[in-house]
Design a protein around this motif. Sequence first.
Motif, PDB file in Angstrom:
ATOM      1  N   LEU A  77       0.827  -1.202   0.000  1.00  0.00           N
ATOM      2  CA  LEU A  77       0.000   0.000   0.000  1.00  0.00           C
ATOM      3  C   LEU A  77       0.864   1.257   0.000  1.00  0.00           C
ATOM      4  O   LEU A  77       0.581   2.231  -0.714  1.00  0.00           O
ATOM      5  CB  LEU A  77      -0.925  -0.013   1.219  1.00  0.00           C
TER       6      LEU A  77
ATOM      7  N   LEU B 248      -0.909  -2.498  -5.898  1.00  0.00           N
ATOM      8  CA  LEU B 248      -2.274  -2.357  -5.403  1.00  0.00           C
ATOM      9  C   LEU B 248      -3.112  -3.595  -5.718  1.00  0.00           C
ATOM     10  O   LEU B 248      -3.930  -4.029  -4.889  1.00  0.00           O
ATOM     11  CB  LEU B 248      -2.930  -1.117  -6.003  1.00  0.00           C
TER      12      LEU B 248
ATOM     13  N   VAL C 193      -2.662  -6.270  -3.136  1.00  0.00           N
ATOM     14  CA  VAL C 193      -3.369  -5.941  -1.893  1.00  0.00           C
ATOM     15  C   VAL C 193      -4.860  -6.212  -2.045  1.00  0.00           C
ATOM     16  O   VAL C 193      -5.478  -6.873  -1.200  1.00  0.00           O
ATOM     17  CB  VAL C 193      -3.136  -4.477  -1.495  1.00  0.00           C
ATOM     18  N   GLU C 194      -5.445  -5.710  -3.109  1.00  0.00           N
ATOM     19  CA  GLU C 194      -6.892  -5.859  -3.289  1.00  0.00           C
ATOM     20  C   GLU C 194      -7.288  -7.325  -3.413  1.00  0.00           C
ATOM     21  O   GLU C 194      -8.288  -7.755  -2.822  1.00  0.00           O
ATOM     22  CB  GLU C 194      -7.336  -5.067  -4.521  1.00  0.00           C
TER      23      GLU C 194
ATOM     24  N   ALA D 267      -6.755  -9.002   0.122  1.00  0.00           N
ATOM     25  CA  ALA D 267      -7.695  -8.494   1.121  1.00  0.00           C
ATOM     26  C   ALA D 267      -9.104  -9.026   0.875  1.00  0.00           C
ATOM     27  O   ALA D 267      -9.811  -9.410   1.817  1.00  0.00           O
ATOM     28  CB  ALA D 267      -7.689  -6.966   1.107  1.00  0.00           C
TER      29      ALA D 267
ATOM     30  N   TYR E   2      -6.581  -2.914   6.307  1.00  0.00           N
ATOM     31  CA  TYR E   2      -7.882  -2.657   5.688  1.00  0.00           C
ATOM     32  C   TYR E   2      -8.263  -1.178   5.802  1.00  0.00           C
ATOM     33  O   TYR E   2      -8.886  -0.619   4.897  1.00  0.00           O
ATOM     34  CB  TYR E   2      -8.958  -3.548   6.320  1.00  0.00           C
TER      35      TYR E   2
ATOM     36  N   LEU F  60      -6.325   0.436   3.060  1.00  0.00           N
ATOM     37  CA  LEU F  60      -6.878   0.106   1.745  1.00  0.00           C
ATOM     38  C   LEU F  60      -8.125   0.946   1.476  1.00  0.00           C
ATOM     39  O   LEU F  60      -8.309   1.475   0.369  1.00  0.00           O
ATOM     40  CB  LEU F  60      -7.208  -1.382   1.670  1.00  0.00           C
TER      41      LEU F  60
ATOM     42  N   ARG G 175      -6.999   4.410   0.669  1.00  0.00           N
ATOM     43  CA  ARG G 175      -6.427   4.554  -0.676  1.00  0.00           C
ATOM     44  C   ARG G 175      -7.487   4.504  -1.764  1.00  0.00           C
ATOM     45  O   ARG G 175      -7.402   5.216  -2.764  1.00  0.00           O
ATOM     46  CB  ARG G 175      -5.420   3.430  -0.966  1.00  0.00           C
ATOM     47  N   THR G 176      -8.481   3.600  -1.604  1.00  0.00           N
ATOM     48  CA  THR G 176      -9.376   3.287  -2.725  1.00  0.00           C
ATOM     49  C   THR G 176     -10.840   3.585  -2.452  1.00  0.00           C
ATOM     50  O   THR G 176     -11.646   3.570  -3.391  1.00  0.00           O
ATOM     51  CB  THR G 176      -9.264   1.795  -3.088  1.00  0.00           C
TER      52      THR G 176
ATOM     53  N   SER H  84     -12.729   1.503  -0.900  1.00  0.00           N
ATOM     54  CA  SER H  84     -13.377   0.192  -1.014  1.00  0.00           C
ATOM     55  C   SER H  84     -14.425  -0.024   0.071  1.00  0.00           C
ATOM     56  O   SER H  84     -14.095  -0.002   1.261  1.00  0.00           O
ATOM     57  CB  SER H  84     -12.325  -0.914  -0.916  1.00  0.00           C
TER      58      SER H  84
ATOM     59  N   ALA I 126     -13.375  -3.055   2.251  1.00  0.00           N
ATOM     60  CA  ALA I 126     -12.330  -2.723   3.212  1.00  0.00           C
ATOM     61  C   ALA I 126     -12.899  -1.914   4.374  1.00  0.00           C
ATOM     62  O   ALA I 126     -12.531  -2.122   5.535  1.00  0.00           O
ATOM     63  CB  ALA I 126     -11.207  -1.954   2.522  1.00  0.00           C
TER      64      ALA I 126
END
Length: 683
Positions: free
Chosen positions: A227, A239, A242-243, A246, A290, A293, A296-297, A299, A302
């Motif tokens: 990340l 990334l 990670v995605e 996760a 999480y 994450l 960052r995104t 999600s 997450a």
Amino acid sequence: MSHSGRWRVRHCWGHVACDDGGVNRLGSATSPYLLQHADNPVEWWEWSDAAFEEARRRDVPVLVSVGYAACHWCHVMAHESFENAEIAALVNENCVPIKVDREERPDVDAVYMEATQAMTGQGGWPMTVFATPDGQPFFCGTYFPPANFARLVSAVADAWQNRRDAVLKQSAEVVQALGSRLPAGGPLSAELVDGCIAVLHKDYDAARGGFGGAPKFPPSSVLEFLLRHHHRTGSAVALSMVEGTAEAMARGGMYDQLAGGFARYSVDATWTVPHFEKMLYDNALLLRAYTHLWQRTGSPLAQRVADETVAFLLTDVKTAEGAFAASLDADTDGVEGLTYAWTPDQLVEVLGPDNGKWAADLLSVTKEGTFEHGSSVLQLRTDPDDVDRWAEIQQQLWAARAVRPQPAMDDKVVASWNGLAITALVEYGVLRGSPSTVDLAASAGDLIWHLHFVDGRLRRASRHGVVGAPAGVLEDYAALAEAFLLLHQATGSLHWLSRAEQLLGIVLDHFADGEGGFFDTADDAEALVVRPAEMTDGATPSGMSLACEALLTYAALTGSSRHREAAEAGLNRLSTVMARAPRFAGWALAVAEAALAGPYQVAVAGDPDGTSELRRAAWAAGSPGAVVVFGEPDAPGVPLLADRPLVGGQPAAYPCRGFVCDLPLTEPGALRELLSPASQPEL
């Protein structure tokens, strides 16, 4: 005991004879794991000088048995061998048996685990080591079935009596091989760190997430590195790993789909069946991953997992005193997974025919079963099409599970693991806008400080408000220092900065190895056969990686060149591990990303009530290694606020990177734009 009464502790305490003729030396232990063994017919000693002196007096070897309370196979070996009167008599006659909780004495565990791995090529718990009365190991293993263990004890006794010279020669050779350290690496560089991505990607399981095959452990440290690397470089490959990992972990059986929280690892490559114990350190590290994450995104998955993991920490492992317990057991009433597994009929019994079948399909509960005896571990491989229906079913199943027998809790408080949890909770609380979570983390930090900091030094563990004797190791000092530095940034309170400074002063004065790295034990700690110095990150970050992180953070907050230079020297020392085995240097690499990216420093000057939006923007930018402080201009004790006035009478943020500062900003949007990569989502 918490959660379950199945661990019976005999009512005789200290070094006294019990009514069945045995000798109980574990009854006053602070470790629940040792208390589990207090009524064994094996006449256990705690790790102590007295135990080794007894072995010398009797001229017998010591049996060092190492485990922990949540360990399934530790329970199995205890039941099969240590509760067996005949085997116990054999042990008592031929050895001085010493029982060690690896969580209380990670230094002892590290030394004998290195010996076990060197002699057998593998390690694990329970760990079974026979050593000389001076502690030098000469035979090592892990779990032994009862017949094999009995034969082993007899063979060791025979060798000690009749082939002593060979035994002593072997033990000396083992000790000589222990403690060897990797050569120092070259200076840390972006090229070295960037090259680790290709190595990790080669070992990445693109179909199922994670790295390698079965069993699969959550790669928490590696996820944090990936990340941070994505933030610095924009790497889509980083990334994606990670995605993928996760999501796979969160949707499989390793994640508790009813109550949140992660089990220790998956026994298979698909994250389906867990080894059911839940460790504080796993959940602290995964909460951080999480949360970042989501940061960052954006999600939703997450975010949900982070929210539920916080609920698990605050509900299931929070102690009465306000800190966090070490673990929940893998077994319930001696049966692994009893609390967690379901059959289709059990779902129908709780939910009725329609909802029962719907839930079985959603949660992958089949007639054949995914676990044992036709039962299944709940999975949530896809999001439900009816969210409200799932929420109601989830609550019903959770309530039904709550009346089942529950796994026991190891309710000792481990300093370093609480440090990891506090750090994760503070970051979550700030980023999710939950000041109550920060307050709970601060309360835990106060408890650890006042209870565990004794006579100017840190103690490793406590239980029920009583601190134990084992000294703190490097990871305890470093993890708590980082936690206190985060609390300083989140609350503005100077005492957290002062406490961190004290802890890091001890690290630099008593743990440094003179070669840029650190030992795991202090220079005035109990001497073991070797002085351990772990350089690899495993289920938890190494003490050395954690020390580099805390030193780097402190330097960014204060401008201390001593701490910055110590962090950089430590990272240079770890660069060999980064280059050779990045999967086992995840936290070191994450700290390296912080060193390469910064330091980022954001000082927000103004009344605390008027700076909240600027502070939130600074935290949300999430640059690796970024520090954020706030307070009135020129607030005493906060170097980053010196000569930082208001701008036009308004609160202002002063962003700096690499000791070069931009103009102050008064608008949160402008600050976010300056600090964030182009892909940063709105939160």
